[in-house]
Design an enzyme around this catalytic site. Sequence first.
Site, PDB file in Angstrom:
ATOM      1  N   THR A  25       7.444  -6.543   7.421  1.00 29.95           N
ATOM      2  CA  THR A  25       7.829  -5.328   9.237  1.00 29.95           C
ATOM      3  C   THR A  25       8.161  -6.759  10.322  1.00 29.95           C
ATOM      4  OG1 THR A  25       6.641  -3.869   8.685  1.00 29.95           O
ATOM      5  CG2 THR A  25       6.839  -4.037  10.880  1.00 29.95           C
ATOM      6  N   GLN A  98      11.750  -1.570   0.373  1.00 30.17           N
ATOM      7  CA  GLN A  98      11.217  -1.095   0.043  1.00 30.17           C
ATOM      8  C   GLN A  98      10.725   0.030   0.945  1.00 30.17           C
ATOM      9  OE1 GLN A  98       6.928  -2.483   3.054  1.00 30.17           O
ATOM     10  NE2 GLN A  98       5.987  -2.397   0.808  1.00 30.17           N
ATOM     11  N   HIS A 174       5.917   1.338  -1.488  1.00 29.97           N
ATOM     12  CA  HIS A 174       4.733   0.933  -0.273  1.00 29.97           C
ATOM     13  C   HIS A 174       3.633   1.893  -1.421  1.00 29.97           C
ATOM     14  CE1 HIS A 174       2.762  -1.126   1.838  1.00 29.97           C
ATOM     15  NE2 HIS A 174       3.442  -1.501   3.051  1.00 29.97           N
ATOM     16  N   TYR A 179      -1.207   2.525   4.083  1.00 26.37           N
ATOM     17  CA  TYR A 179      -0.277   3.987   4.237  1.00 26.37           C
ATOM     18  C   TYR A 179      -0.553   4.722   3.061  1.00 26.37           C
ATOM     19  CZ  TYR A 179       1.038  -0.008   7.165  1.00 26.37           C
ATOM     20  OH  TYR A 179       0.773  -0.791   8.268  1.00 26.37           O
ATOM     21  N   ARG A 226       4.258  -1.348  -4.770  1.00 29.03           N
ATOM     22  CA  ARG A 226       3.177  -2.277  -4.692  1.00 29.03           C
ATOM     23  C   ARG A 226       1.509  -1.837  -3.931  1.00 29.03           C
ATOM     24  NH1 ARG A 226       2.588  -5.684   0.923  1.00 29.03           N
ATOM     25  NH2 ARG A 226       2.789  -7.606  -0.315  1.00 29.03           N
ATOM     26  N   GLY A 312       5.251 -14.016   2.594  1.00 35.51           N
ATOM     27  CA  GLY A 312       5.345 -13.451   3.432  1.00 35.51           C
ATOM     28  C   GLY A 312       5.784 -14.765   4.614  1.00 35.51           C
ATOM     29  N   ARG A 313       4.642 -14.831   5.316  1.00 32.07           N
ATOM     30  CA  ARG A 313       4.889 -15.668   6.228  1.00 32.07           C
ATOM     31  C   ARG A 313       5.765 -17.062   6.349  1.00 32.07           C
ATOM     32  NH1 ARG A 313       0.309 -14.251  11.103  1.00 32.07           N
ATOM     33  NH2 ARG A 313       0.313 -12.257  11.302  1.00 32.07           N
TER      34      ARG A 313
HETATM   35  C1  LIG Z   1       4.058  -3.004   6.671  1.00 29.34           C
HETATM   36  C2  LIG Z   1       3.172  -3.404   6.998  1.00 29.34           C
HETATM   37  C3  LIG Z   1       2.276  -3.492   5.746  1.00 29.34           C
HETATM   38  O1  LIG Z   1       2.127  -3.568   4.182  1.00 29.34           O
HETATM   39  O2  LIG Z   1       1.087  -4.619   6.235  1.00 29.34           O
HETATM   40  C4  LIG Z   1       3.361  -4.089   8.117  1.00 29.34           C
HETATM   41  C5  LIG Z   1       3.114  -2.879   9.112  1.00 29.34           C
HETATM   42  C6  LIG Z   1       2.974  -3.600  10.601  1.00 29.34           C
HETATM   43  C7  LIG Z   1       2.723  -4.479  10.878  1.00 29.34           C
HETATM   44  C8  LIG Z   1       2.749  -6.069   9.359  1.00 29.34           C
HETATM   45  C9  LIG Z   1       2.275  -4.953   8.677  1.00 29.34           C
END
Ligand SMILES: C=C(C(=O)O)c1ccccc1
Length: 358
Positions: A25, A98, A174, A179, A226, A312-313
């Site tokens: 994100t 995603q 996702h 979430y 995921r 990721g990073r």
């Molecule tokens: C979609 C995110 C995730 O899967 O962790 C996310 C959302 C906001 C900030 C960081 C990551």
Amino acid sequence: DNTLFEPYTLGALTLANRIVMAPLTRNRAGAGFVASELAVEYYSQRATAGLIISEGAQISQEGQGYQDTPGIYTQAQIDGWRKVTNAVHAKGGHIFLQLWHVGRVSHVDLQPNAQAPVAPSAIKADTKVYVNNAFVDVSEPRALKLDEIQAIIADFRRAAANAITAGFDGVEVHGANGYLLDQFAKDGSNTRTDAYGGSVEGRARIILEVTAAVAAEVGAQRTGVRISPINSITSTDPQAQFNYIAEKLGEMGIAYLHVVEGGRGGPHEAAAFNYAELRAKFANTYIANNGYNLELATSRFTKGEADLFSFGRPFIANPDLVKRLKTAVPLTEVNPTTIYGGGAEGYTDYPFVASNHG
Ligand SMILES: C=C(C(=O)O)c1ccccc1
């Protein structure tokens, strides 16, 4: 092929290597929650990844939890993403989108008619979201009614169709990181006593029905999921819960299972969860994630413990991560102040390795 840099077959795709760009994100969508013009450059800069998985794209307004994240439910949003997929394909890359619904991790300022965010149960998350340029507490959620759950499954299916129309090679459901679908899977957030809660099967029902609907729409080979068995929300028996989910997803023949191992963004700890046992339930491709570096990935790969590895990073700060890993060029560190929000700085301005190097 004994290295991470050999081609790999994922469904109908031939990936150039086993290095995956993890969903990230970045809070840079423009008006109408359309992926920004800069996203075209950002993603195509990283097209040497074997596979790119895009940042989470909300499937509806209700599914949005943070400011300036892109959607995949209007024609303008589809048109914006089309530019991204064209640019990635022009560089020979492959990209999945995603599909994201945040559930209770949202704020009334982002919700249609300023309504309460939706969830399996009316249990507020102990977390903050980035809204109106500030980190604020999430709003009190309300429990979904059964017919609303069916409507959300339809939203996922429609969004998956939109992603294919936009040129994506596939979609990732996702189901991780606290979430909506993860909220249903864990009893720390799901106290329902109807068909969508109350047991391992009940808590798994929605992620399985969403995945079945998406796979029916776009094809099982273009569908991934995921999950994050032990982060974000507590649950009584994560091993039983996620072994079951992995087994049922495996029966659907979807392309891959993408697993956040350990706590999100935390160190890659040997957590109290048996990932080998989970993976044994799922016959197709296993993508391992969270805090990997080349050494850790190579050691797990040579032990046959995962098929692909997502970063990721490292991909934020190293557009040519694959080349750097392959030629042992030191990585650029990510600037934490420009990860979320803003423009080109910290997004499209990270350096490539000098072309005469390696
Ligand atoms: C979609 C995110 C995730 O899967 O962790 C996310 C959302 C906001 C900030 C960081 C990551």
